[in-house]
Design an enzyme around this catalytic site. Structure first.
Site, PDB file in Angstrom:
ATOM      1  N   HIS A  17      60.802  34.150  13.063  1.00 38.17           N
ATOM      2  CA  HIS A  17      60.608  33.432  14.337  1.00 38.17           C
ATOM      3  C   HIS A  17      59.359  33.982  15.027  1.00 38.17           C
ATOM      4  O   HIS A  17      59.366  35.086  15.550  1.00 38.17           O
ATOM      5  CB  HIS A  17      61.824  33.619  15.250  1.00 38.17           C
ATOM      6  CG  HIS A  17      61.736  32.820  16.516  1.00 38.17           C
ATOM      7  ND1 HIS A  17      62.714  31.940  16.912  1.00 38.17           N
ATOM      8  CD2 HIS A  17      60.781  32.747  17.477  1.00 38.17           C
ATOM      9  CE1 HIS A  17      62.372  31.376  18.045  1.00 38.17           C
ATOM     10  NE2 HIS A  17      61.190  31.856  18.418  1.00 38.17           N
ATOM     11  N   HIS A  19      55.600  32.990  17.380  1.00 37.82           N
ATOM     12  CA  HIS A  19      54.666  32.097  18.085  1.00 37.82           C
ATOM     13  C   HIS A  19      53.244  32.581  17.832  1.00 37.82           C
ATOM     14  O   HIS A  19      52.927  33.741  18.122  1.00 37.82           O
ATOM     15  CB  HIS A  19      54.930  32.106  19.595  1.00 37.82           C
ATOM     16  CG  HIS A  19      56.294  31.602  19.936  1.00 37.82           C
ATOM     17  ND1 HIS A  19      56.560  30.278  20.202  1.00 37.82           N
ATOM     18  CD2 HIS A  19      57.481  32.241  20.010  1.00 37.82           C
ATOM     19  CE1 HIS A  19      57.861  30.128  20.443  1.00 37.82           C
ATOM     20  NE2 HIS A  19      58.439  31.305  20.328  1.00 37.82           N
ATOM     21  N   LEU A  20      52.406  31.681  17.295  1.00 37.52           N
ATOM     22  CA  LEU A  20      51.017  32.065  17.024  1.00 37.52           C
ATOM     23  C   LEU A  20      50.021  31.378  17.948  1.00 37.52           C
ATOM     24  O   LEU A  20      48.849  31.728  17.947  1.00 37.52           O
ATOM     25  CB  LEU A  20      50.648  31.749  15.572  1.00 37.52           C
ATOM     26  CG  LEU A  20      51.224  32.672  14.497  1.00 37.52           C
ATOM     27  CD1 LEU A  20      50.870  32.155  13.100  1.00 37.52           C
ATOM     28  CD2 LEU A  20      50.725  34.095  14.664  1.00 37.52           C
ATOM     29  N   ARG A  21      50.479  30.382  18.705  1.00 34.34           N
ATOM     30  CA  ARG A  21      49.561  29.580  19.554  1.00 34.34           C
ATOM     31  C   ARG A  21      48.479  28.936  18.684  1.00 34.34           C
ATOM     32  O   ARG A  21      48.688  28.698  17.513  1.00 34.34           O
ATOM     33  CB  ARG A  21      48.923  30.425  20.683  1.00 34.34           C
ATOM     34  CG  ARG A  21      49.880  31.327  21.431  1.00 34.34           C
ATOM     35  CD  ARG A  21      51.037  30.572  22.063  1.00 34.34           C
ATOM     36  NE  ARG A  21      51.828  31.468  22.884  1.00 34.34           N
ATOM     37  CZ  ARG A  21      53.104  31.299  23.146  1.00 34.34           C
ATOM     38  NH1 ARG A  21      53.761  30.244  22.678  1.00 34.34           N
ATOM     39  NH2 ARG A  21      53.750  32.136  23.908  1.00 34.34           N
ATOM     40  N   ASN A  45      55.828  24.943  19.352  1.00 34.65           N
ATOM     41  CA  ASN A  45      55.699  24.585  20.779  1.00 34.65           C
ATOM     42  C   ASN A  45      54.275  24.772  21.290  1.00 34.65           C
ATOM     43  O   ASN A  45      54.002  25.501  22.222  1.00 34.65           O
ATOM     44  CB  ASN A  45      56.708  25.363  21.647  1.00 34.65           C
ATOM     45  CG  ASN A  45      56.519  26.868  21.601  1.00 34.65           C
ATOM     46  OD1 ASN A  45      56.029  27.408  20.624  1.00 34.65           O
ATOM     47  ND2 ASN A  45      56.923  27.544  22.670  1.00 34.65           N
ATOM     48  N   LYS A 103      62.765  22.605  14.850  1.00 30.93           N
ATOM     49  CA  LYS A 103      63.127  23.449  15.988  1.00 30.93           C
ATOM     50  C   LYS A 103      63.638  22.586  17.139  1.00 30.93           C
ATOM     51  O   LYS A 103      62.978  21.628  17.550  1.00 30.93           O
ATOM     52  CB  LYS A 103      61.889  24.241  16.442  1.00 30.93           C
ATOM     53  CG  LYS A 103      62.111  25.130  17.664  1.00 30.93           C
ATOM     54  CD  LYS A 103      63.010  26.320  17.355  1.00 30.93           C
ATOM     55  CE  LYS A 103      63.431  27.063  18.612  1.00 30.93           C
ATOM     56  NZ  LYS A 103      62.472  28.028  19.075  1.00 30.93           N
ATOM     57  N   HIS A 140      66.913  26.887  19.997  1.00 29.44           N
ATOM     58  CA  HIS A 140      66.824  27.666  21.233  1.00 29.44           C
ATOM     59  C   HIS A 140      68.118  27.362  21.991  1.00 29.44           C
ATOM     60  O   HIS A 140      68.265  26.293  22.578  1.00 29.44           O
ATOM     61  CB  HIS A 140      65.596  27.266  22.056  1.00 29.44           C
ATOM     62  CG  HIS A 140      65.458  28.088  23.304  1.00 29.44           C
ATOM     63  ND1 HIS A 140      64.479  29.051  23.469  1.00 29.44           N
ATOM     64  CD2 HIS A 140      66.211  28.135  24.419  1.00 29.44           C
ATOM     65  CE1 HIS A 140      64.645  29.646  24.631  1.00 29.44           C
ATOM     66  NE2 HIS A 140      65.672  29.097  25.241  1.00 29.44           N
ATOM     67  N   HIS A 178      66.901  34.140  18.423  1.00 29.58           N
ATOM     68  CA  HIS A 178      66.801  35.188  19.452  1.00 29.58           C
ATOM     69  C   HIS A 178      68.072  35.344  20.304  1.00 29.58           C
ATOM     70  O   HIS A 178      68.061  35.134  21.499  1.00 29.58           O
ATOM     71  CB  HIS A 178      65.582  34.966  20.361  1.00 29.58           C
ATOM     72  CG  HIS A 178      65.311  33.547  20.789  1.00 29.58           C
ATOM     73  ND1 HIS A 178      66.257  32.753  21.394  1.00 29.58           N
ATOM     74  CD2 HIS A 178      64.192  32.797  20.704  1.00 29.58           C
ATOM     75  CE1 HIS A 178      65.725  31.590  21.645  1.00 29.58           C
ATOM     76  NE2 HIS A 178      64.477  31.578  21.236  1.00 29.58           N
ATOM     77  N   LEU A 223      62.588  34.368  27.386  1.00 27.73           N
ATOM     78  CA  LEU A 223      63.762  33.495  27.360  1.00 27.73           C
ATOM     79  C   LEU A 223      64.316  33.405  25.949  1.00 27.73           C
ATOM     80  O   LEU A 223      63.519  33.267  25.009  1.00 27.73           O
ATOM     81  CB  LEU A 223      63.397  32.102  27.880  1.00 27.73           C
ATOM     82  CG  LEU A 223      63.203  32.039  29.398  1.00 27.73           C
ATOM     83  CD1 LEU A 223      62.558  30.722  29.812  1.00 27.73           C
ATOM     84  CD2 LEU A 223      64.521  32.241  30.140  1.00 27.73           C
ATOM     85  N   ASP A 251      60.207  36.682  17.666  1.00 33.63           N
ATOM     86  CA  ASP A 251      59.889  35.841  18.822  1.00 33.63           C
ATOM     87  C   ASP A 251      58.677  36.379  19.569  1.00 33.63           C
ATOM     88  O   ASP A 251      58.597  36.255  20.793  1.00 33.63           O
ATOM     89  CB  ASP A 251      61.092  35.708  19.774  1.00 33.63           C
ATOM     90  CG  ASP A 251      60.927  34.532  20.737  1.00 33.63           C
ATOM     91  OD1 ASP A 251      60.078  33.657  20.460  1.00 33.63           O
ATOM     92  OD2 ASP A 251      61.625  34.492  21.763  1.00 33.63           O
ATOM     93  N   HIS A 255      51.106  35.679  25.754  1.00 35.06           N
ATOM     94  CA  HIS A 255      50.580  34.973  26.928  1.00 35.06           C
ATOM     95  C   HIS A 255      49.472  35.833  27.507  1.00 35.06           C
ATOM     96  O   HIS A 255      49.637  37.052  27.607  1.00 35.06           O
ATOM     97  CB  HIS A 255      51.669  34.792  27.993  1.00 35.06           C
ATOM     98  CG  HIS A 255      52.735  33.810  27.607  1.00 35.06           C
ATOM     99  ND1 HIS A 255      52.569  32.441  27.722  1.00 35.06           N
ATOM    100  CD2 HIS A 255      53.966  33.991  27.090  1.00 35.06           C
ATOM    101  CE1 HIS A 255      53.669  31.831  27.299  1.00 35.06           C
ATOM    102  NE2 HIS A 255      54.537  32.750  26.902  1.00 35.06           N
ATOM    103  N   ALA A 267      57.300  32.915  30.335  1.00 40.46           N
ATOM    104  CA  ALA A 267      58.289  33.678  29.564  1.00 40.46           C
ATOM    105  C   ALA A 267      57.698  34.009  28.197  1.00 40.46           C
ATOM    106  O   ALA A 267      57.153  33.137  27.531  1.00 40.46           O
ATOM    107  CB  ALA A 267      59.554  32.850  29.372  1.00 40.46           C
TER     108      ALA A 267
HETATM  109  O1  DOR Z   1      60.200  34.019  25.911  1.00 45.35           O
HETATM  110  C1  DOR Z   1      59.954  33.028  25.245  1.00 45.35           C
HETATM  111  N1  DOR Z   1      58.673  32.661  24.956  1.00 45.35           N
HETATM  112  N2  DOR Z   1      60.967  32.279  24.806  1.00 45.35           N
HETATM  113  C2  DOR Z   1      60.753  31.108  24.215  1.00 45.35           C
HETATM  114  O2  DOR Z   1      61.719  30.473  23.881  1.00 45.35           O
HETATM  115  C3  DOR Z   1      59.382  30.573  24.039  1.00 45.35           C
HETATM  116  C4  DOR Z   1      58.403  31.630  24.019  1.00 45.35           C
HETATM  117  C5  DOR Z   1      56.984  31.136  24.197  1.00 45.35           C
HETATM  118  O3  DOR Z   1      56.600  30.183  23.537  1.00 45.35           O
HETATM  119  O4  DOR Z   1      56.247  31.726  24.987  1.00 45.35           O
HETATM  120 ZN    ZN Z   2      60.506  31.621  20.348  1.00 50.69          ZN
END
Ligand code: DOR
Ligand code: ZN
Length: 356
Positions: A17, A19-21, A45, A103, A140, A178, A223, A251, A255, A267
């Site tokens: 799990h 996130h790479l943006r 996302n 997802k 999620h 998560h 989150l 996860d 940011h 988050a």
């Molecule tokens: O804390 C989180 N950040 N929870 C998520 O479900 C998404 C993630 C994000 O994409 O920043």
């Molecule tokens: Zn996530």
């Protein structure tokens, strides 16, 4: 696996799990992940989200271009479910080997989830197709309901939505992502062999107090939000238990500083630079280092029906201080930074980059 006082050698882990943006942030954050992990399930996302086969192919290509030469890394792509996702897209993407999984973000549950699913019934035919294809559903698991306390949203999601969903689609393979509560641990452990859960490093290290330690600490906001201490203890037990339904998913969610430090901070906790060291610390504290390899490198592939990795990584016991910033570079100039999880703290284990 090989364990001694000051060295751990395990099969190369995977991150189930991540996130790479995209763009310059992706180019920077993929580096610490591909250095350690052989595969990663990449979350969809983005803005706009990954909802078509072609957008997943293109995104996968951009990621692969950004992987440093010499790293073997396979991004496993996911598709973002919306109320009107078509079953044909799911079928095509899965059968072509582009979509590894789908997802489910309940609409407005978290970062970039505004286009997520408003009503689960709207995706029943999509879920039925996934069940038939053997395509995993990654969830999620939080209700979006202002009348439900934010600390109860995972528990209520399990009761209201997950349990009925599993009853309706008994052959569906589901990962509750998560997890953060004792209730989720119990539910996943006791319900179905087709259900598993990922556990992040941050939920193993912090409880909800971290967000309020000496002031408002947005770096610890993610989150689902971290819960009470009893939940953290339950998660640590689950992760180190040797139960195959719990496996690694960081996860890691980068940011930029300015997005975390704002009147409405995002988050997400960016743990990629030290994720495996962070898990190792927990397993050591729980006197369960002998379970680290199974959690990090075996249970995930087993659940997904994939081979385990043949390569190994090595960690050495060498306390090191985690830098306070992860610098992003554009061209050759520093432009922004992200604060990593454990910033300024000392971790006991370090990746031995010279070992293989
Ligand atoms: O804390 C989180 N950040 N929870 C998520 O479900 C998404 C993630 C994000 O994409 O920043
Ligand atoms: Zn996530």
């Amino acid at each position: 696996m090989n364990l001694s006082q000051d060295r751990i050698i395990i099969r190369q882990p995977d991150d189930w799990h991540l996130h790479l943006r995209d763009g310059d942030v992706m180019k920077a954050v993929v580096v610490p992940t591909s250095r350690v992990f052989r595969r990663a399930v990449v979350m969809p996302n983005l803005q706009p989200p990954i909802t078509s086969v072609q957008s997943a192919i293109d995104y996968r290509q951009r990621i692969l271009h950004a992987v440093p030469k010499g790293d073997l890394f396979t991004p496993l792509m996911t598709v973002y479910l919306t109320d009107n996702i078509s079953t044909e897209i799911l079928r095509e993407g899965f059968q072509k080997g582009v979509f590894f999984a789908a997802k489910l973000y309940p609409a407005n549950s978290t970062t970039n989830s505004a286009l997520g699913v408003i009503n689960l019934e709207n995706i029943f035919s999509a879920v039925e197709t996934m069940e038939e294809l053997g395509m995993p559903l990654l969830i999620h698991g939080e209700v979006v309901d202002d009348s439900i306390d934010i600390f109860d949203r995972e528990k209520v999601f399990i009761e209201r939505h997950l349990h009925p969903l599993l009853n309706r689609f008994p052959a569906l393979r589901v990962v509750l992502e998560h997890i953060t509560t004792e209730e989720a641990v119990e539910y996943v452990k006791t319900t179905s062999a087709k259900l598993a859960a990922t556990i992040t490093p941050h939920h193993l290290h912090i409880n909800r107090n971290a967000m309020f330690q000496g002031g408002l600490r947005s770096d610890f906001f993610c989150l689902p939000v971290a819960k009470r201490e009893r939940h953290r203890i339950a998660l640590r037990r689950a992760a180190t238990s040797g139960e195959s339904c719990f496996f690694l998913g960081t996860d890691s969610a980068p940011h930029l500083r300015e997005s975390k430090e704002s009147s409405c901070g995002c988050a997400g906790i960016f743990n990629a630079p030290n994720a495996i060291e962070s898990y190792a610390q927990v397993f050591e504290e729980e006197e369960a280092l002998d379970q680290l390899e199974a959690f990090a490198s075996v249970f995930g592939p087993n659940f997904y029906g994939l081979p385990v990795n043949e390569e190994v990584i090595s960690l050495i016991k060498k306390p090191h201080v985690i830098p306070s910033q992860f610098q992003l570079i554009k061209g050759d100039k520093p432009f922004e930074y992200i604060v990593p999880f454990h910033a300024g703290e000392t971790l006991n284990w370090s990746l031995d980059k010279n070992y293989n």
